[in-house]
Design a protein around this motif. Structure first.
Motif, PDB file in Angstrom:
ATOM      1  N   LEU A 402      16.703 -14.654  -2.751  1.00  0.00           N
ATOM      2  CA  LEU A 402      16.128 -13.784  -1.736  1.00  0.00           C
ATOM      3  C   LEU A 402      16.367 -12.343  -2.164  1.00  0.00           C
ATOM      4  O   LEU A 402      17.461 -11.997  -2.609  1.00  0.00           O
ATOM      5  N   LEU A 454       9.263  -1.290   2.726  1.00  0.00           N
ATOM      6  CA  LEU A 454      10.223  -2.357   2.959  1.00  0.00           C
ATOM      7  C   LEU A 454       9.632  -3.621   2.377  1.00  0.00           C
ATOM      8  O   LEU A 454       8.469  -3.948   2.620  1.00  0.00           O
ATOM      9  N   LEU A 458      11.094 -14.005  -1.476  1.00  0.00           N
ATOM     10  CA  LEU A 458      11.891 -15.197  -1.698  1.00  0.00           C
ATOM     11  C   LEU A 458      11.267 -15.860  -2.913  1.00  0.00           C
ATOM     12  O   LEU A 458      10.064 -16.121  -2.935  1.00  0.00           O
ATOM     13  N   PHE A 475       6.777 -10.356   1.913  1.00  0.00           N
ATOM     14  CA  PHE A 475       5.949  -9.433   2.679  1.00  0.00           C
ATOM     15  C   PHE A 475       6.412  -8.022   2.422  1.00  0.00           C
ATOM     16  O   PHE A 475       7.516  -7.779   1.943  1.00  0.00           O
ATOM     17  N   VAL A 477       5.982  -3.876   3.946  1.00  0.00           N
ATOM     18  CA  VAL A 477       5.488  -2.906   4.916  1.00  0.00           C
ATOM     19  C   VAL A 477       5.500  -1.553   4.218  1.00  0.00           C
ATOM     20  O   VAL A 477       6.513  -1.164   3.640  1.00  0.00           O
ATOM     21  N   VAL A 520      -0.577   2.874   7.512  1.00  0.00           N
ATOM     22  CA  VAL A 520       0.353   1.757   7.381  1.00  0.00           C
ATOM     23  C   VAL A 520      -0.365   0.595   6.713  1.00  0.00           C
ATOM     24  O   VAL A 520      -1.536   0.346   6.986  1.00  0.00           O
ATOM     25  N   VAL A 521       0.341  -0.059   5.823  1.00  0.00           N
ATOM     26  CA  VAL A 521      -0.179  -1.311   5.277  1.00  0.00           C
ATOM     27  C   VAL A 521       0.899  -2.364   5.474  1.00  0.00           C
ATOM     28  O   VAL A 521       2.071  -2.117   5.183  1.00  0.00           O
ATOM     29  N   THR A 522       0.512  -3.514   5.968  1.00  0.00           N
ATOM     30  CA  THR A 522       1.458  -4.622   5.974  1.00  0.00           C
ATOM     31  C   THR A 522       0.800  -5.759   5.224  1.00  0.00           C
ATOM     32  O   THR A 522      -0.399  -5.986   5.362  1.00  0.00           O
ATOM     33  N   GLY A 523       1.565  -6.435   4.427  1.00  0.00           N
ATOM     34  CA  GLY A 523       0.966  -7.503   3.633  1.00  0.00           C
ATOM     35  C   GLY A 523       1.890  -8.691   3.490  1.00  0.00           C
ATOM     36  O   GLY A 523       3.119  -8.550   3.409  1.00  0.00           O
ATOM     37  N   TYR A 524       1.308  -9.876   3.503  1.00  0.00           N
ATOM     38  CA  TYR A 524       2.015 -11.089   3.130  1.00  0.00           C
ATOM     39  C   TYR A 524       1.452 -11.508   1.784  1.00  0.00           C
ATOM     40  O   TYR A 524       0.237 -11.440   1.586  1.00  0.00           O
ATOM     41  N   ALA A 546      -3.109  -6.028   6.007  1.00  0.00           N
ATOM     42  CA  ALA A 546      -3.687  -5.358   7.170  1.00  0.00           C
ATOM     43  C   ALA A 546      -3.340  -3.891   7.029  1.00  0.00           C
ATOM     44  O   ALA A 546      -2.283  -3.553   6.508  1.00  0.00           O
ATOM     45  N   SER A 547      -4.248  -3.035   7.439  1.00  0.00           N
ATOM     46  CA  SER A 547      -3.942  -1.614   7.344  1.00  0.00           C
ATOM     47  C   SER A 547      -4.520  -0.870   8.530  1.00  0.00           C
ATOM     48  O   SER A 547      -5.567  -1.228   9.062  1.00  0.00           O
ATOM     49  N   SER A 548      -3.810   0.179   8.910  1.00  0.00           N
ATOM     50  CA  SER A 548      -4.303   1.021  10.003  1.00  0.00           C
ATOM     51  C   SER A 548      -5.611   1.687   9.622  1.00  0.00           C
ATOM     52  O   SER A 548      -6.350   2.144  10.480  1.00  0.00           O
ATOM     53  N   TYR A 556      -7.580  -7.579   9.194  1.00  0.00           N
ATOM     54  CA  TYR A 556      -6.919  -8.404   8.188  1.00  0.00           C
ATOM     55  C   TYR A 556      -7.879  -8.775   7.064  1.00  0.00           C
ATOM     56  O   TYR A 556      -9.014  -9.160   7.311  1.00  0.00           O
TER      57      TYR A 556
ATOM     58  N   PHE B  17       9.323  -7.253  10.334  1.00  0.00           N
ATOM     59  CA  PHE B  17       7.899  -7.243  10.052  1.00  0.00           C
ATOM     60  C   PHE B  17       7.091  -7.206  11.341  1.00  0.00           C
ATOM     61  O   PHE B  17       6.138  -6.464  11.480  1.00  0.00           O
ATOM     62  N   LEU B  24       0.209  -0.789  13.141  1.00  0.00           N
ATOM     63  CA  LEU B  24      -1.139  -0.829  12.574  1.00  0.00           C
ATOM     64  C   LEU B  24      -2.146  -0.091  13.443  1.00  0.00           C
ATOM     65  O   LEU B  24      -3.142   0.409  12.956  1.00  0.00           O
ATOM     66  N   ILE B  26      -2.854   2.911  14.984  1.00  0.00           N
ATOM     67  CA  ILE B  26      -2.357   4.275  15.002  1.00  0.00           C
ATOM     68  C   ILE B  26      -3.248   5.143  15.870  1.00  0.00           C
ATOM     69  O   ILE B  26      -4.459   5.136  15.734  1.00  0.00           O
TER      70      ILE B  26
END
Lengths: 942, 496
Positions: A402, A454, A458, A475, A477, A520-524, A546-548, A556, B17, B24, B26
């Motif tokens: 991890l 961030l 794993l 993932f 952020v 912001v971008v969040t991704g898996y 996903a992004s703002s 997504y 998370f 997202l 904003i």
């Protein structure tokens, strides 16, 4: 240097086809570990089935380059790298496998030690009078190239899909140096040298100008002497006695010096790296200086058998003095070319002579002397970057690990500019009665990019029999905000109170700007590398981002990729990949329907708010579908090795700016919608050969790439609706950025009249702007992107001597020199090229009505071959106290073979918007040429 | 324990998370969606500030000078600094439609003018929708300001359409039923680009729309600013009489004298020769140097109100050292705007006429108007009672009420201290006198072209060499739509 087309072709073919000369180990392998960075993980180079180009530590060693992006130039096939101009911190345009977007971002993603960093472009345009002077600043110019161990470029979707919505333009993975286990190194590098311009364009001197002015005046039907600009205290008599060589004043010899010190120490369980550097560069444009300091600390420690920790901290600071170049107003490089040679610099009483009318509010006069005086003009930029990353790894059980990494990249760019009252008048905003009277100005701007990242992954590795499986899931952020602050003021008691706060008058129209801007971008993501019998390679990757920035209806996005390879033997590996990546570089708020305020939208001094854009809730990232087929090969016992890749990269859902009818009444002229498509198709070859081995060694490395761009769908828009410049339009079925110009037909020998071809191919005189406009045609056969480009490096070693000769080349691209046009028509306010005295030059007319029109007269073949770097070194090994010492001499940009008549064929313009960067790279306007440098240096290893 | 630790480790990132996921959506602090920005009276006022700014960027500036440049009383000497002005003066309206703002800004100047007007129109429509939907109902100040805000929206939208239709369409009366193309009407706010691909409405429909909006404005706008009730920003903007004033102008342009007179009566009082509302002021220079919302000239029914603190962008055009101006205030800069010999003939001023103080004789003997360069910035009069009373004089005269016409016309002559008209006088002679008076009084204030069109008189070349006189409804006097705008809206019909 005048060289025919044929000669260039001969030189090219000669260089490439010399038998036995060709090779390289696909520098694809980091020599230290044989592992390559492949995005969130390292995998053995041999297992890579996607297309990854690398610059290993050996290639990075002993590089004398000004910045990190420049280190890649000509070294990696398919990575096209052009520095905007010759200023010390000018932006470098990098395109991986061609331009894949028009209104979206085209620069790759930069990831340093696993963390995405701010690399430009700015989200918010600079404000104030000094806002866009000089060149767009290259944020990565603050990183010391000496700290870099290796660079990997993820080129195809198979490799880049793990970066999902940010991977479409390729991903540049940079690994910085660290200690090797059980080794300690101390290294000192110093070099110093001089710089000069690679080329000099010649302009008319004073007497010639006056002679041509009178001729032009008479040619346009007048009699007597041509008129000089109405400037107080200036007339024909004073002009006759003046011969100012403005260019020689602003251009001079620059110098550069850099000192780097690094120390590293490793044990079996820990590694530590420390470095610091200092660089000082005085540009060839007087007053254009850069100073850079960097510091870096990196360590890793295996705390227990299961837990390891690492930290990576960097601090960079740079200080930069900017001078106006290109289209900027003021007395910089452009003014030195435009200003009349009969303009004196000073009035007899010692005050500045204004070459142009400073009564145009808000803009200073263009006297170059005033801009070279720090008392009167000061445009200082500072950048600070603090990079802090920390992570931990925990081995949960055998094979299962991890990792959690957190990082922060804080980048600040501040600009202070000051212009004294001796070179400007008060602006309208300074208040009644002050506009048009001498008034000093100060502006202060702070632009920040804060990137927080961030990441948790794993990973699981298992080898069982012939099966070798690595799986990684995770993932990420990514949070990025860019606060912006700007203030300006006018009227200062003293030249030494230069801050806006000390101003007597605030600008009442644009007093200040303070904006924050967030995305912001969040991704898996998950990826699995599977190897069977050390022969069959398979990778599957998927990322959901996903992004703002995406529209509310399309938050997504999924990016899958698959790659496979087969190793015939150690000597040949075949690879194939297919997958999708995305381009999220579409501006933070493009999809939002939004209202805002603009400084000028006020009535009775009350601020007004208004609808900026209509918003497009369906806006989603452009997607790239990419197929890559490649082979890595090694012949003659590794004497020749290399890789060959063929790709087809299709941009789908390409974002276009659909113009909105004027009657819609929104501020923005159009709406960004996914509606087009584009394709880049190409071939890349990297070869390394060990031509001679033994006491004398000779290695050759070649990288060469061909890319063909084609727009396949413009969403129903007309060619000129997809444009950021009237001379460049776009057609379905052709490469992006087609020159749209009337064709020049030479000069009528009898009359000296400039001629063009009309649309029926009839030769007609170019007598009016309207006629030239009506004769415009697209020039499909004169592209702005090269047909092929790359680099060729030859390295010779004999005993303690090493010699490397590195050539970069670009073939088949054209440049429109708008600066040349500016200097080719006599308007009464600008100087002319020295060639204007020649008979072959079209007849000059005073205030020629066609002066503002471009024809192919200014469109030139910009193919070039440049002696990028020539280095001779002498190394002494195993002395007392020292492990190694090496002294070297380097010449950069020693000579250039080209037919391009302007300043420099290696130029990329300097732009603030995506569309301009994508389409207008083939336009140059009085850009500062690249510099030639002669450098002497020493490396010492303790 | 070990398993528990493992579980915590794994779930920690997942929790983090989830927390980040919320980010997202904003809502940027610097820009906001309509639903938020128009949810308060301040927000609505902010929208109106922008709408006024867009309107007054052109009204009183470009649109005023264009009327003079296209007609016959102004001579532009030595080339206007702004190419648009030169093109319009040369009646080269093709060039106007292709002239970029600058070498680096490819937008077209005439497109920018169109956009200003439609920005104002759309902002007004968006604010109206917000009011209809009660977006700001929770704001305590809303109830007192709602009518005022809606009234301002109708007013702004109508004035924009009126200016647009006078420049981008053939004049009223060109066809008997005015079915010839007018302009694009935007009654609803624009939410997408497709809805804007539509044809121009007829001139009849455009005028009907303008009148309807002005009538709504008339019924909704307050008589004046009321401290403590209206938001402070309202001071100096449009009050009820501004709507009436424009209604009078629109009716008069249409030749609808009955309704024009009704409006004028409401504005200045219905007794001929006696101006009770907006009385004429003795000082003509004061009329062109009043500043700020607190100090509007009593003669003005509506004006571009300048701020007192700064040379707001509205005034720079005319009266500063700004090189754009064709009547520069600075004596050092040569005036490019000169009156034509035709103007001197048409106006034939009495030597004692006070209005001659609004002219200056240059060193070469030519004459330049100084109305717009008395002071550095000021309220630009747009509708004043002198215009209204001269309109009414002409209406009376056409209606054979000669005595009343003389009385009205004499109010203006008296202020100018020239001999009063006397009865008896023939209708023709009286009409001629009133029209001459109009030239003397309203010259260079943007009235000329529209007045010639109303009277259906030829537009003479002035002092332009080699230019033919044009009919009042000539297409050569109508601005063109740019190729770019034609491409954006394929249903747009151009003025060729």
């Amino acid at each position: 240097m005048k060289i025919s087309h044929l000669m260039i072709r001969k030189i090219f073919t000669g260089l490439f086809l010399l038998p036995g000369m060709v090779t390289v180990a696909t520098a694809q392998v980091d020599a230290d570990s044989l592992l390559v960075q492949a995005g969130y993980r390292k995998i053995p180079a041999i297992y890579v089935a996607g297309s990854i180009a690398s610059l290993g530590s050996r290639a990075m060693e002993n590089l004398v380059v000004p910045n990190l992006k420049a280190a890649m130039q000509g070294k990696m096939a398919g990575v096209h790298t052009v520095q905007a101009n010759g200023m010390p911190s000018a932006e470098v345009a990098v395109r991986v496998r061609g331009t894949g977007s028009i209104y979206g971002e085209t620069e790759p993603l930069y990831v340093i030690d696993g963390i995405p960093v701010y690399a430009g472009p700015r989200e918010i345009a600079p404000e104030g009078i000094g806002g866009n002077w000089g060149a767009v600043f290259n944020p990565l110019s603050d990183i010391n190239p000496m700290d870099i161990a290796s660079i990997q470029v993820l080129k195809d979707a198979g490799a880049a899909a793990i970066y999902g919505a940010r991977g479409a333009n390729g991903v540049i993975l940079i690994t910085t140096k660290n200690a090797r286990p059980n080794k300690s190194d101390v290294r000192l590098d110093y070099y110093t040298g001089i710089t000069q311009t690679t080329n000099r364009v010649r302009l008319l001197n004073g007497p010639d100008y006056l002679r041509l002015l009178d001729q032009a005046w008479q040619n346009s039907g007048q009699t007597g002497e041509g008129p000089l600009p109405a400037v107080e205290g200036f007339n024909r008599a004073t002009a006759t006695g003046v011969n100012s060589d403005h260019l020689s004043q602003v251009l001079g010899q620059g110098n550069v010096q850099q000192l780097s010190l690094s120390a590293s120490s490793g044990t079996a369980k820990s590694a530590f790296y420390f470095s610091g550097s200092y660089r000082k560069e005085a540009g060839v444009l007087t007053g254009n200086d850069l100073t850079r300091y960097t510091g870096k600390v990196k360590f890793t420690n295996q705390l227990t058998s299961k837990l390891s920790i690492n930290a990576n901290i960097g601090m960079n600071y740079s200080e930069y003095f900017n001078m106006p170049v290109g289209r900027s107003e003021g007395g910089g490089f452009g003014a030195a070319q435009r200003n009349l040679p009969v303009f004196p610099w000073y009035h007899p009483n010692g005050t500045y002579f204004y070459a142009s009318d400073p009564a145009v509010y808000h803009l200073p006069g263009s006297n170059i002397m005033s801009f070279m005086s720090k008392n009167d003009y000061d445009n200082e930029e500072q950048t600070k970057r603090v990079f802090v990353a920390a992570g931990l790894g925990y081995k949960v059980m055998k094979g299962l690990e991890l990792r959690v990494d957190a990082a922060m990249d804080q980048y600040y760019h501040t600009r202070r500019d000051y212009t004294s009252k001796r070179l400007r008048y008060g602006s309208v905003g300074s208040g009644t009665g002050r506009e048009g009277t001498p008034l000093a100005y100060a502006g202060y701007e702070k632009y920040s990019e804060n990137v927080y990242n961030l990441l948790a992954t794993l990973s699981y590795k298992k080898i069982k029999g012939a099966h070798n499986l690595s799986v990684l899931g995770g993932f990420e952020v990514y949070y990025n905000d860019n606060p912006y602050f700007f203030a300006e003021g006018e009227g200062f008691v003293s030249d030494f109170l230069r801050q806006p706060a000390a101003a007597a008058y605030r600008n009442q129209i644009t007093p200040e700007a303070l904006v924050t801007n967030v995305n912001v971008v969040t991704g898996y993501f998950a990826t699995a590398d599977y190897v069977f019998k050390e022969r069959y390679l398979l990778n599957a990757t998927v990322r959901v981002d996903a992004s703002s920035r995406f529209g509310a209806d399309n938050k997504y996005q999924v990016f899958p990729a698959l790659s496979a390879g087969y190793i015939f033997s150690g000597a040949l590996k075949l690879r194939a990949s297919y997958g999708w990546t995305g381009n999220y570089g579409i501006g933070n708020y493009s999809s939002l329907e939004r209202w805002g305020i603009s400084p000028s939208s006020r009535y009775l001094l009350q601020a007004g708010v208004h609808a900026l854009g209509l918003g497009s809730p369906s806006l989603k990232p452009e997607k790239q579908e990419q197929i890559n087929i490649g082979a890595d090969f090694s012949l003659l016992k590794d004497r020749i090795s290399g890789s060959l890749d063929i790709y087809n990269r299709t941009t789908k859902d390409m974002i276009l700016l659909f113009p909105v009818p004027l009657s819609s009444g929104v501020k923005e002229p159009g709406l960004l919608l996914n509606g087009g498509a584009m394709r880049n198709r190409g071939i890349e070859l990297n070869i390394a050969s060990k031509n001679v081995q033994g006491v004398f060694t000779w290695n050759t490395e070649l990288s060469i790439a061909h890319n063909q761009n084609k727009i396949s769908d413009l969403g129903g828009l007309s060619p000129d609706q997809v444009s950021a410049h009237k001379n460049i339009v776009n057609y379905t079925g052709h490469a992006a950025g087609v020159y749209y110009l009337a064709e020049y037909a030479g000069v009528d020998p009898a009359t000296g009249q400039e001629l063009i071809y009309d649309r029926d191919r009839k030769v007609v005189p170019a007598i009016s702007a309207a006629r030239i406009d009506s004769a415009r045609i697209p020039h499909f056969n004169k592209p702005s992107a090269p047909k092929f480009f790359g680099g060729l490096n030859n390295i010779f070693r004999y005993k303690n001597f090493d010699l490397s000769a590195f050539i970069t080349f670009s073939y088949g691209n054209y440049l429109l020199d708008e600066g040349e046009r500016e200097l080719s028509y006599l308007k009464g306010k600008n100087n002319l090229l020295a060639t204007a005295t020649q008979v072959s030059f079209p007849k000059l007319r005073y205030n020629d009505p066609v002066a503002g029109s471009n024809t192919t007269r200014f469109l030139h073949d910009a193919s070039y071959l440049r002696m990028k770097n020539l280095t001779l070194g002498y190394a002494i090994k195993k002395m007392k106290l020292l492990k190694e010492a090496r002294i070297y001499l380097t010449a950069q940009n020693l000579f250039t073979v080209t037919r391009f008549p302007g300043w420099d064929p290696e130029v990329a313009g300097s732009y603030l918007t995506n569309a301009e960067r994508s389409l207008n790279q083939g336009i140059t306007y009085m850009d500062l040429p690249q510099v030639r440098s002669f450098v002497a240096g020493i490396n010492v290893k303790l | 324990m070990k398993k528990f630790f493992f579980f915590i480790l794994l779930s920690l990132p997942l929790i983090t998370f989830q927390a980040c996921e919320k980010r997202l959506d904003i809502v940027p602090a610097s820009v906001s969606p309509e639903s938020l920005i128009l949810s308060s009276v301040d927000g609505l006022n902010g929208g109106l500030n922008f709408a006024y700014q867009q309107l007054h960027t052109d009204l009183g500036r470009h649109f005023t000078i264009w009327s003079e440049l296209l007609s016959d009383h102004l001579l532009v000497r030595g080339g206007a600094v702004l190419p648009t002005q030169q093109f319009i003066y040369d009646r080269n309206l093709d060039a106007v439609a292709t002239e970029p703002v600058s070498s680096t800004d490819p937008r077209l100047v005439s497109d920018v003018r169109l956009r200003d007007m439609y920005n104002c129109v759309n902002t007004a429509a968006l604010i109206l929708r917000a009011c209809e939907n009660g977006l700001a109902e929770s704001d305590l100040a809303y109830a007192d300001n709602k009518d005022r805000i809606m009234g301002e929206c109708y007013f702004l939208r109508a004035v924009c359409h009126f200016e647009l239709v006078r420049y981008w369409a053939l004049p009223w009366g060109t066809t008997a039923d005015n079915s010839h193309p007018g302009i694009i009407i935007n009654e609803q706010p624009v939410d997408d680009r497709i809805s804007q691909i539509k044809p121009r409405a007829s001139v009849a429909k455009v005028y009907a729309f303008i009148i309807r909006d002005l009538q709504k404005a008339d019924s909704l706008l307050p008589e004046t600013f009321v401290q403590g009730v209206h938001s402070g920003v309202y001071k100096g903007r449009a009050y009820r009489d501004a709507a009436k004033g424009f209604l009078a102008k629109v009716y008069f342009q249409q030749g609808n004298y009955v309704q024009a007179k009704e409006m004028i009566d409401q504005l200045i009082g219905s007794t001929p020769g006696v101006i009770t509302g907006y009385p004429l002021q003795a000082s003509l220079t004061q009329l062109f140097s009043a500043r700020g919302a607190e100090n509007t000239d009593p003669e003005c029914i509506y004006q571009t109100t300048s701020s007192t603190a700064i040379n707001a962008s509205q005034a720079t055009y005319w009266n500063s050292t700004n090189p754009e101006s064709i009547y520069p205030r600075s004596a050092a800069v040569a005036s490019k705007g000169i009156v034509t010999t035709q103007f001197i003939t048409d106006a034939h001023f009495y030597p004692q006429d006070l209005r001659l103080t609004l002219f200056k004789t240059l060193s070469d003997g030519r004459i330049t108007p100084t109305k717009y360069c008395l002071v550095d910035f000021f309220n630009i009069p747009l509708i004043r009672s002198a215009e209204m009373v001269l309109d009414r004089a002409e209406i009376y005269a056409s209606d054979n009420r000669l005595e009343d016409a003389v009385a009205d016309c004499n109010t203006v002559r008296q202020r100018a201290q020239i001999p009063l008209l006397t009865i008896p006088i023939s209708k023709e002679a009286l009409l001629d006198s009133i029209r001459t008076e109009r030239i003397r009084e309203l010259c260079f204030e943007g009235d000329r072209l529209h007045d010639l069109r109303r009277k259906k008189q030829m537009v003479l070349p002035g002092e332009r060499a080699g230019i033919q006189p044009l009919a009042w409804n000539s297409k050569d006097l109508v601005l063109k739509y740019s190729q770019e705008d034609m491409a954006r809206n394929p249903q747009l019909e151009n003025n060729y």
